[in-house]
Design an enzyme around this catalytic site. Structure first.
Site, PDB file in Angstrom:
ATOM      1  N   ASN A   7       3.773  -4.804  -0.687  1.00  0.00           N
ATOM      2  CA  ASN A   7       2.347  -5.003  -0.423  1.00  0.00           C
ATOM      3  C   ASN A   7       1.989  -6.455  -0.774  1.00  0.00           C
ATOM      4  O   ASN A   7       2.161  -6.881  -1.927  1.00  0.00           O
ATOM      5  CB  ASN A   7       1.541  -4.008  -1.275  1.00  0.00           C
ATOM      6  CG  ASN A   7       0.052  -4.153  -1.068  1.00  0.00           C
ATOM      7  OD1 ASN A   7      -0.463  -5.259  -1.040  1.00  0.00           O
ATOM      8  ND2 ASN A   7      -0.645  -3.043  -0.945  1.00  0.00           N
ATOM      9  N   HIS A  10      -2.063  -9.365  -2.620  1.00  0.00           N
ATOM     10  CA  HIS A  10      -2.480 -10.315  -3.649  1.00  0.00           C
ATOM     11  C   HIS A  10      -2.069 -11.751  -3.361  1.00  0.00           C
ATOM     12  O   HIS A  10      -2.508 -12.671  -4.054  1.00  0.00           O
ATOM     13  CB  HIS A  10      -2.052  -9.824  -5.030  1.00  0.00           C
ATOM     14  CG  HIS A  10      -2.780  -8.565  -5.397  1.00  0.00           C
ATOM     15  ND1 HIS A  10      -4.158  -8.486  -5.336  1.00  0.00           N
ATOM     16  CD2 HIS A  10      -2.347  -7.329  -5.737  1.00  0.00           C
ATOM     17  CE1 HIS A  10      -4.533  -7.257  -5.653  1.00  0.00           C
ATOM     18  NE2 HIS A  10      -3.451  -6.539  -5.893  1.00  0.00           N
ATOM     19  N   HIS A  43      -3.512  -3.821   2.857  1.00  0.00           N
ATOM     20  CA  HIS A  43      -4.710  -2.974   2.807  1.00  0.00           C
ATOM     21  C   HIS A  43      -5.875  -3.821   3.308  1.00  0.00           C
ATOM     22  O   HIS A  43      -6.292  -4.768   2.634  1.00  0.00           O
ATOM     23  CB  HIS A  43      -4.949  -2.518   1.363  1.00  0.00           C
ATOM     24  CG  HIS A  43      -6.087  -1.566   1.192  1.00  0.00           C
ATOM     25  ND1 HIS A  43      -6.388  -0.992  -0.018  1.00  0.00           N
ATOM     26  CD2 HIS A  43      -6.990  -1.064   2.068  1.00  0.00           C
ATOM     27  CE1 HIS A  43      -7.436  -0.189   0.124  1.00  0.00           C
ATOM     28  NE2 HIS A  43      -7.821  -0.223   1.386  1.00  0.00           N
ATOM     29  N   ARG A  45      -9.404  -3.998   3.458  1.00  0.00           N
ATOM     30  CA  ARG A  45     -10.518  -3.294   2.821  1.00  0.00           C
ATOM     31  C   ARG A  45     -11.812  -3.581   3.554  1.00  0.00           C
ATOM     32  O   ARG A  45     -11.977  -4.641   4.170  1.00  0.00           O
ATOM     33  CB  ARG A  45     -10.654  -3.720   1.353  1.00  0.00           C
ATOM     34  CG  ARG A  45      -9.462  -3.315   0.500  1.00  0.00           C
ATOM     35  CD  ARG A  45      -9.717  -3.662  -0.952  1.00  0.00           C
ATOM     36  NE  ARG A  45     -10.636  -2.711  -1.547  1.00  0.00           N
ATOM     37  CZ  ARG A  45     -10.291  -1.756  -2.411  1.00  0.00           C
ATOM     38  NH1 ARG A  45      -9.048  -1.641  -2.808  1.00  0.00           N
ATOM     39  NH2 ARG A  45     -11.194  -0.940  -2.896  1.00  0.00           N
ATOM     40  N   ARG A  49     -11.810  -8.234   0.744  1.00  0.00           N
ATOM     41  CA  ARG A  49     -11.656  -9.072  -0.457  1.00  0.00           C
ATOM     42  C   ARG A  49     -10.312  -9.817  -0.469  1.00  0.00           C
ATOM     43  O   ARG A  49     -10.175 -10.804  -1.169  1.00  0.00           O
ATOM     44  CB  ARG A  49     -11.803  -8.234  -1.726  1.00  0.00           C
ATOM     45  CG  ARG A  49     -10.710  -7.252  -1.937  1.00  0.00           C
ATOM     46  CD  ARG A  49     -10.825  -6.580  -3.292  1.00  0.00           C
ATOM     47  NE  ARG A  49     -11.913  -5.627  -3.341  1.00  0.00           N
ATOM     48  CZ  ARG A  49     -11.972  -4.636  -4.234  1.00  0.00           C
ATOM     49  NH1 ARG A  49     -11.023  -4.516  -5.143  1.00  0.00           N
ATOM     50  NH2 ARG A  49     -12.961  -3.776  -4.220  1.00  0.00           N
ATOM     51  N   GLU A  70      -2.625   0.089   5.046  1.00  0.00           N
ATOM     52  CA  GLU A  70      -3.440   0.974   4.196  1.00  0.00           C
ATOM     53  C   GLU A  70      -4.882   0.839   4.631  1.00  0.00           C
ATOM     54  O   GLU A  70      -5.379  -0.286   4.786  1.00  0.00           O
ATOM     55  CB  GLU A  70      -3.354   0.523   2.741  1.00  0.00           C
ATOM     56  CG  GLU A  70      -2.122   0.964   2.027  1.00  0.00           C
ATOM     57  CD  GLU A  70      -2.184   0.492   0.580  1.00  0.00           C
ATOM     58  OE1 GLU A  70      -3.285   0.341   0.015  1.00  0.00           O
ATOM     59  OE2 GLU A  70      -1.123   0.255   0.028  1.00  0.00           O
ATOM     60  N   THR A 101      -7.097   0.760  -5.704  1.00  0.00           N
ATOM     61  CA  THR A 101      -7.266   2.163  -5.339  1.00  0.00           C
ATOM     62  C   THR A 101      -7.128   3.024  -6.597  1.00  0.00           C
ATOM     63  O   THR A 101      -6.125   2.946  -7.292  1.00  0.00           O
ATOM     64  CB  THR A 101      -6.192   2.579  -4.304  1.00  0.00           C
ATOM     65  OG1 THR A 101      -6.076   1.528  -3.346  1.00  0.00           O
ATOM     66  CG2 THR A 101      -6.558   3.868  -3.621  1.00  0.00           C
ATOM     67  N   GLU A 151       2.113   9.768   0.546  1.00  0.00           N
ATOM     68  CA  GLU A 151       2.515   8.772  -0.449  1.00  0.00           C
ATOM     69  C   GLU A 151       2.014   9.287  -1.785  1.00  0.00           C
ATOM     70  O   GLU A 151       0.793   9.411  -2.000  1.00  0.00           O
ATOM     71  CB  GLU A 151       1.919   7.392  -0.148  1.00  0.00           C
ATOM     72  CG  GLU A 151       2.363   6.375  -1.217  1.00  0.00           C
ATOM     73  CD  GLU A 151       1.812   4.970  -1.010  1.00  0.00           C
ATOM     74  OE1 GLU A 151       1.615   4.560   0.153  1.00  0.00           O
ATOM     75  OE2 GLU A 151       1.581   4.297  -2.034  1.00  0.00           O
ATOM     76  N   HIS A 191       2.069   2.764  -6.387  1.00  0.00           N
ATOM     77  CA  HIS A 191       0.921   2.342  -7.179  1.00  0.00           C
ATOM     78  C   HIS A 191       1.320   2.163  -8.633  1.00  0.00           C
ATOM     79  O   HIS A 191       1.732   3.117  -9.290  1.00  0.00           O
ATOM     80  CB  HIS A 191      -0.281   3.291  -7.095  1.00  0.00           C
ATOM     81  CG  HIS A 191      -1.577   2.541  -7.270  1.00  0.00           C
ATOM     82  ND1 HIS A 191      -1.969   2.062  -8.481  1.00  0.00           N
ATOM     83  CD2 HIS A 191      -2.493   2.125  -6.372  1.00  0.00           C
ATOM     84  CE1 HIS A 191      -3.101   1.398  -8.324  1.00  0.00           C
ATOM     85  NE2 HIS A 191      -3.444   1.408  -7.051  1.00  0.00           N
TER      86      HIS A 191
HETATM   87  N1  PXP Z   1       0.055   2.357  -2.545  1.00  0.00           N
HETATM   88  C1  PXP Z   1      -1.281   2.364  -2.327  1.00  0.00           C
HETATM   89  C2  PXP Z   1      -1.849   3.474  -1.528  1.00  0.00           C
HETATM   90  C3  PXP Z   1      -2.112   1.352  -2.821  1.00  0.00           C
HETATM   91  O1  PXP Z   1      -3.436   1.383  -2.599  1.00  0.00           O
HETATM   92  C4  PXP Z   1      -1.522   0.293  -3.537  1.00  0.00           C
HETATM   93  C5  PXP Z   1      -2.383  -0.826  -4.036  1.00  0.00           C
HETATM   94  O2  PXP Z   1      -2.882  -1.549  -2.965  1.00  0.00           O
HETATM   95  C6  PXP Z   1      -0.131   0.317  -3.723  1.00  0.00           C
HETATM   96  C7  PXP Z   1       0.628   1.373  -3.248  1.00  0.00           C
HETATM   97  C8  PXP Z   1       0.570  -0.763  -4.462  1.00  0.00           C
HETATM   98  O3  PXP Z   1       0.174  -0.751  -5.785  1.00  0.00           O
HETATM   99  P1  PXP Z   1       0.592  -1.938  -6.763  1.00  0.00           P
HETATM  100  O4  PXP Z   1      -0.082  -3.173  -6.248  1.00  0.00           O
HETATM  101  O5  PXP Z   1       0.107  -1.487  -8.084  1.00  0.00           O
HETATM  102  O6  PXP Z   1       2.087  -2.053  -6.671  1.00  0.00           O
END
Ligand code: PXP
Length: 239
Positions: A7, A10, A43, A45, A49, A70, A101, A151, A191
């Site tokens: 992901n 960031h 994601h 959003r 953001r 996402e 999330t 997931e 997550h």
């Molecule tokens: N899975 C989902 C559904 C999420 O919303 C997120 C955060 O965007 C992640 C996985 C990844 O989480 P992390 O950034 O804590 O690894």
């Protein structure tokens, strides 16, 4: 072998902090793929953001592995998904004020709308995953509403502060994996996973893919994105 979806939200968070053009998540995605990841997760959003519509469109064109979008199950996001056609859409709950999330989807309480949304996405050739807590009821209803994947939310496991608590949360994930597998669902998880807690989750053979963002991007700032991704793949393989 468990796959890794990275992901890159960031990377965009850092860019948006100054409203400039760098660092570009599109460049990051290419580096992540070259380091051996199996897919890219973003994601988009409602409040934009981090990831922007422009990022999603370019990523759809440039990604060579798989793109997992996402998204909240809102009319705006469904339209964007149908226009861009990612390989997978992961439906997540979204609250404006949350830092990230916070919990899994309430599939039980949104059965009717989810049935329709999932059917529309699947008709467009998009695989659908539901981000849910490791809870047997949510899993059964995920199957009923037509999801291809669930997931499983690993946040509580990752946030555990004692070994007992971590073991209890891990057991919930193991049980949920069994229920989802028996229900014929494919299983992803994610997550909060990081370099210290990922091993136990990667050991669960029925989990097909891990979705990991924050810890990889955070490490990338210190050691570079290539190394951060490769280190995570090594840990997952070792598990
Ligand atoms: N899975 C989902 C559904 C999420 O919303 C997120 C955060 O965007 C992640 C996985 C990844 O989480 P992390 O950034 O804590 O690894």
């Amino acid at each position: 072998m468990t796959r890794l979806g990275v992901n890159i939200d960031h990377v965009a968070t850092l860019r948006q902090a100054r409203a400039v053009k760098y660092p570009d998540p599109v460049v990051a995605a290419a580096l992540v793929e070259m380091a051996g990841a199996d897919g890219i997760v973003v994601h988009l959003r409602e409040d934009r953001r981090h990831i922007q519509d422009r990022d999603l469109h370019i990523l759809r064109e440039t990604i060579k592995t798989k793109l997992n979008l996402e998204m909240a199950a809102t009319p705006e996001m469904v339209k964007i998904a149908l226009d861009t056609k990612p390989h997978m859409a992961t439906l997540v709950p979204e609250k404006r004020r949350e830092l990230t999330t916070e919990g899994g989807l309430n599939v039980r309480g949104n059965k009717g709308p989810l049935l329709k949304t999932i059917a529309r996405l699947k008709d467009a050739g998009i695989a659908v995953s539901l981000f849910i807590d490791p809870d047997g009821h949510q899993i059964q209803i995920s199957r009923e509403v037509g999801a291809d994947f669930v997931e499983l939310h690993t946040g509580n496991y990752c946030d555990a502060t004692t070994k007992d608590e971590e073991d209890r949360e891990y057991k919930k994930i193991l049980d949920a994996v069994g229920i989802a597998y028996d229900a014929g669902l494919s299983i992803n998880a994610g997550h909060g996973l990081n370099y210290f807690n990922v091993r136990r989750i990667a050991e669960i053979s029925k989990v097909e893919e891990l979705s990991i963002g924050h810890s990889i991007v955070a490490r990338a700032i210190l050691v570079g994105l290539d190394r951060a991704v490769r280190d995570m793949i090594e840990l997952i393989k070792g598990g």
